[in-house]
Scaffold this active site. Structure first.
Site, mmCIF file in Angstrom:
data_model
loop_
_atom_site.group_PDB
_atom_site.id
_atom_site.type_symbol
_atom_site.label_atom_id
_atom_site.label_comp_id
_atom_site.label_asym_id
_atom_site.label_seq_id
_atom_site.Cartn_x
_atom_site.Cartn_y
_atom_site.Cartn_z
ATOM 1 C CD GLU A 1 -2.910 1.154 2.230
ATOM 2 O OE1 GLU A 1 -3.329 2.203 2.913
ATOM 3 O OE2 GLU A 1 -3.021 0.096 2.714
ATOM 4 C CE LYS B 1 -6.062 -1.316 5.845
ATOM 5 N NZ LYS B 1 -5.467 -0.349 4.823
ATOM 6 C CG ASP C 1 0.681 -16.416 12.646
ATOM 7 O OD1 ASP C 1 0.192 -15.709 11.751
ATOM 8 O OD2 ASP C 1 0.335 -17.383 13.233
ATOM 9 C CG HIS D 1 -3.613 6.947 0.343
ATOM 10 N ND1 HIS D 1 -2.851 5.870 0.888
ATOM 11 C CD2 HIS D 1 -4.282 6.343 -0.578
ATOM 12 C CE1 HIS D 1 -3.482 4.825 0.514
ATOM 13 N NE2 HIS D 1 -4.301 4.994 -0.539
#
Length: 768
Positions: A100, A285, A301, A398
């Site tokens: 991203e 998130k 993990d 972004h």
């Protein structure tokens, strides 16, 4: 690595401000090769490890077949480094694997701001994980619970026998907890036995599962029930990691907004994430954007960490933010708490070669340290996102990066990606077809311009001088090279009889030797670049106007090579700037081979960068802009006809073949001087630099590279009040470089102009 090399390496680590700190100004401006060279030197990476990073080939199919079933290949993600992180008073460059756009830049930006408050502070619980054993078919849950607790010691002892090695390392089963569930119309009452296990440096999944399975028969024996599932829980709420930072509110000021306004906006963003699950989901998130990217890069993990984190966010019965913002007086505070289950042993950490490399770079030594880092990155990431949302809006940064990705996917050449991306952002249309349309318009416009009669273009390239490290550079020792104020200009203008190369004019103070009077090599270089750009029939004239003296170590051929490449790129509308470009470097290096056969790249690199650079010709080359804390001033005085570089290099080579111990001893000292000089530049200690220059000259003289004329010039310049002076270049004649005190530089320049035929000024500018 020899003891001497280790000592030199440690000195470099200690002395370089831009290596001992994760605060590396302009790191994002460096080319990939420069970044790899930096990492190779700082973290002692092998050529193979550098190649793995460069090619994305750390994980090969022969590794993958032993890691997953039905393997058909490997899948790559972009890998970057987040800079500026100061965590518990320790510096970290943070590896992040993420596709991203903007994540790494945002993390670095947040970490830079948080440094203003002395960085992040972390605390991490003991590595206690939970294993669950489900017991069904029970008539009386309370009785079963009592029986299990009566036999607790025996059950724990049995569990520890099954994980004896973990017990030996100081971990193992340390406790039992019981949870009771009434069941429903389909499922009867259930008892869940929680086995608490300290897994030390492991993530612990295999250990926990083994222990849970080992106690199953005992639990059935004592309860009369039936054991069903025996497995770890990924809600590791006994293994929490916390991070926090504190900042003066005034440091939050952005644009026209005061620090108080920004703080209020951040509190509002934080509050809604604590009470509204729709906002909390996106907020969290953002945390895992950073945390999971680091966990993935380091072989953890990340799915288990995310699952546990989201479950912990809902522990109150409502899903909430994992982080918290508050203001206390004039101080803004950010904090985070979440389960982080990580390991330093076992799993991918041993089987993935790339993970081993990245662990070298981050320098993590324990699982608790790693958990704290992940918590700090997660906090920094969500802080960056909320800060953007509360000030300029998330889209500005972004979408700019996203637009670049879209432009690349549309096939836009790398040197025009930014221009196309900027236009897409301006239009508010970040789409492949928009990128194609913009690029097509640009091409048509430039082709139209090419059809017109071209006006003259001009490119400048400065000369250079070696400040520290002559000849030692050839044998892979470090050197410091600076550009000088004088240079040459390459002009290209229309000429119907072209292409035509006009005999170049170089400055000289004494008769040129035959080798320097032969300009056929310059013509050969021009032919190469005409072929490169398919301009063999182009109606142009190429002229060179130079202030550089040939053959005295001022980089005349490299300046010609760089200037010629810049002029042609400008002529073809490929580049209007004078900064660094990998493509330009390789093109100029190709031309330099005409003059020097196998050039190190030092001259071209210093001329392209301007200012001062640290150079080492290792694979990959180290080409790092030097950190200079204040402006410094020098002078290059042309003294006499210089020796041919090839002859002087051969002289040292022969000397080394006959007495390697003596020559290498001198090179060791020259290498140490270069390291000490870099420290002095960072501290702004010009007096120390002067002393180092004089020491360097004495060592070069021991190698037979100085002359009576150069020694006399050094003595004269020092008598005039210079801080230090030495020969520069190959030696055997040529020029002397000196460092001048700022308050007397004009006076010294005038005095030296009366003594030497040519005097060039040098400014070493402070790093911005």
């Amino acid at each position: 690595m020899s003891v001497k090399e280790k000592d030199l390496f440690e000195k470099i680590l200690y002395s370089l401000a831009d290596i001992k700190t994760s605060r590396i100004p302009g790191f994002y401006r460096l080319s990939v090769e420069q970044r790899l060279a930096f990492l190779a030197r700082v973290y002692n990476l092998s050529k193979e490890e550098v190649a793995m990073l460069r090619e994305g080939s750390a994980l090969k199919i022969n590794h993958a077949v032993n890691m997953v079933e039905n393997a058909i290949g490997v899948f790559g993600l972009p890998l970057g480094l987040a800079a500026n992180f100061l965590i518990d008073d320790r510096e970290y460059l943070i590896p992040m694997a993420i596709e991203e756009p903007s994540i790494i830049a945002a993390a670095s930006k947040a970490a830079l701001l948080i440094r203003e408050g002395k960085g992040f502070r972390t605390s991490v619980d003991r590595a206690v994980m939970i294993g669950q054993v489900q017991i069904c078919n029970l008539e009386n849950l309370d009785k079963a619970e009592t029986t299990i607790l009566q036999h607790k010691s025996e059950i724990l002892e049995n569990a520890n026998k099954s994980i004896a090695r973990m017990k030996e390392r100081g971990g193992g089963a340390i406790g039992l907890e019981i949870r009771k569930f009434a069941g429903n119309k389909n499922v009867g009452p259930i008892l869940m036995v929680h086995l608490l296990i300290d897994v030390c440096e492991a993530m612990g999944a295999n250990t926990i599962n083994t222990a849970c399975e080992s106690i199953g028969p005992l639990l059935e024996k004592y309860t009369g029930g039936r054991v069903n599932m025996r497995i770890l829980s990924n809600l590791s709420d006994r293994r929490l990691a916390r991070a926090e930072f504190r900042l003066p509110v005034r440091k939050l000021a952005s644009g026209k907004m005061s620090g108080e306004e920004v703080a209020r906006h951040l509190l509002e963003a934080g509050y809604i994430a604590e009470v509204d699950p729709y906002r909390a989901t996106t907020h969290n998130k953002g945390i895992f954007n950073g945390l999971s990217a680091v966990a993935l890069a380091l072989g953890q993990d990340w799915r288990a960490i995310e699952a546990g984190g989201h479950a912990y966010a809902a522990r109150s019965g409502q899903y909430r933010s994992l982080s918290h913002f508050e203001v206390n007086g004039d101080e803004f505070r950010g904090s985070i708490e979440l389960p982080v289950q990580v390991g330093m042993v076992g799993g991918v950490t041993k089987s993935h070669p790339g993970v081993k490399i990245l662990r070298k770079i981050i320098g993590v030594e324990s699982s608790r340290q790693l958990a704290g880092i992940l918590a700090a990155v997660g906090l920094g990431q969500t802080f960056a996102a909320c800060l953007a949302l509360s000030t300029e809006g998330i889209q500005r940064g972004h979408m700019s990066l996203h637009a670049r990705s879209v432009a690349i996917s549309a096939g836009v050449p790398s040197d025009q990606v930014e221009e196309v991306a900027d236009e897409m952002v301006r239009r508010g249309e970040i789409k492949v077809d928009t990128a194609e349309e913009i690029y097509g318009t640009m091409r048509r416009r430039k082709l139209s311009l090419k059809r017109r009669e071209k006006s003259a273009v001009e490119a400048f390239a400065p000369g250079k001088t070696i400040l520290f490290g002559e000849h030692a550079i050839v044998y892979n020792y470090p050197g410091i090279i600076v550009s000088i104020d004088q240079g040459l200009r390459v002009k290209i203008r229309p000429d119907s009889d072209g292409p035509r190369f006009v005999h170049p004019e170089f400055r000289h103070a004494f008769p040129l030797p035959d080798s320097n009077r032969d300009f056929r090599k310059f013509s050969q270089a021009v032919d190469i670049i005409l072929d490169k750009f398919n301009l063999q029939k182009e109606p142009i004239e190429i002229m060179v106007d130079s202030d550089l003296v040939l053959g005295v170590g001022l980089g005349s051929s490299a300046a010609f090579s760089v200037g010629l490449c810049r002029a042609f790129r400008k002529y073809l509308y490929q580049d209007n700037g004078a900064g660094w470009s990998d493509e330009l470097f390789e093109a100029a290096q190709e031309l330099e081979k005409v003059f020097h056969g196998n050039p190190s790249g030092a001259d071209v690199a210093s001329i392209m960068h301007g200012g001062a650079i640290w150079f080492r010709k290792s694979d990959p080359r180290e080409i790092i802009p030097l950190y200079v804390s204040k402006d410094m001033y020098g002078v290059v005085c042309v003294v006499e006809e210089g020796g041919r570089t090839v002859d002087m290099v051969r002289k040292v080579q022969v000397h080394r073949e006959h007495d390697r111990k003596f020559v290498d001893g001198i090179f060791d000292e020259i290498g140490d001087i270069a390291v000490d000089a870099r420290l002095a530049f960072g501290m702004g200690d010009s007096e120390e630099l002067g002393k180092l220059m004089s020491r360097n000259h004495a060592l070069l003289a021991k190698l037979g590279l100085s002359t009576a004329g150069l020694d006399e010039a050094v003595d004269f310049i020092m008598d005039q009040g210079a801080l230090g002076a030495k020969l520069t270049g190959a030696g055997g004649g040529g020029a002397v470089i000196a460092l001048m005190p700022e308050d007397r530089r004009q006076e010294l320049l005038e005095n030296l102009k009366d003594r030497f035929p040519i005097v060039n000024s040098v400014k070493i500018p402070a790093t911005v």
